[in-house]
Design a protein around this motif. Sequence first.
Motif, short mmCIF file in Angstrom:
data_model
loop_
_atom_site.label_atom_id
_atom_site.label_comp_id
_atom_site.label_asym_id
_atom_site.label_seq_id
_atom_site.Cartn_x
_atom_site.Cartn_y
_atom_site.Cartn_z
N VAL A 22 1.53 -57.80 20.35
CA VAL A 22 2.66 -56.68 19.82
C VAL A 22 3.98 -57.68 19.52
O VAL A 22 4.53 -57.58 18.34
CB VAL A 22 2.84 -55.93 20.97
CG1 VAL A 22 4.28 -54.86 20.57
CG2 VAL A 22 1.53 -54.87 20.93
N LYS A 26 5.82 -57.89 15.88
CA LYS A 26 7.20 -57.64 15.97
C LYS A 26 8.06 -58.69 15.42
O LYS A 26 8.86 -58.48 14.36
CB LYS A 26 7.66 -57.27 17.21
CG LYS A 26 9.20 -56.67 16.99
CD LYS A 26 9.65 -56.44 18.54
CE LYS A 26 11.02 -55.63 18.43
NZ LYS A 26 12.03 -56.67 18.82
N THR A 27 7.96 -59.98 15.63
CA THR A 27 8.50 -60.98 15.22
C THR A 27 8.20 -61.28 13.74
O THR A 27 9.23 -61.61 13.03
CB THR A 27 8.17 -62.28 15.98
OG1 THR A 27 8.55 -62.04 17.61
CG2 THR A 27 9.07 -63.61 15.79
N THR A 30 9.99 -58.63 11.73
CA THR A 30 11.54 -58.74 11.71
C THR A 30 12.04 -60.11 10.95
O THR A 30 13.20 -60.04 10.53
CB THR A 30 12.26 -58.66 13.09
OG1 THR A 30 11.69 -59.66 13.70
CG2 THR A 30 11.96 -57.34 13.67
#
Length: 162
Positions: A22, A26-27, A30
């Motif tokens: 996860v 997410k990294t 973004t």
Amino acid sequence: MNKNYWPLGIFLFALVVVGLIVLTIKTAITNPVELQRMCQRSSQDVDENINEITKLQTEFLKKYVINFEGAREQTSKEFRQAFIRITSKESGAIQSNAKVNFYLTRPHTAREDRDLGKAEFVDGLWQSPSFSVESLGRYQIEAYVEIGKDSLCISKEYRIKQ
């Protein structure tokens, strides 16, 4: 009776793995990967046509010498235009019959890429239209030069300080 902690260890390990997956997703969302461009050509286009580009650059450099003019380290007030000189290897004459486009980019991002437009030939130099930079750091000026059927994309890195 002896207690067995293996099921708890496997469960905790699975939770850590899922958490790291996860976090990685997410990294990645973004912080998207930005494509490095070469004279406003996408990296995919450059990869697909690298043999042709290399051949054209080799042919061009057999006939002409291109040099950027100006210091590599400048202040943001000094860094307002880019200049190149194109000289024929055969005759030593300065070339005034070229088509030159300038591009401004930063090495680590494509967000600030700018097409500066067509260059103007003044006093033996091809000069870019005037521009300004907002932030300090590294910049690259790229020049796409065409003389007849020959073409070349050349770049120089500048460091902008206060």
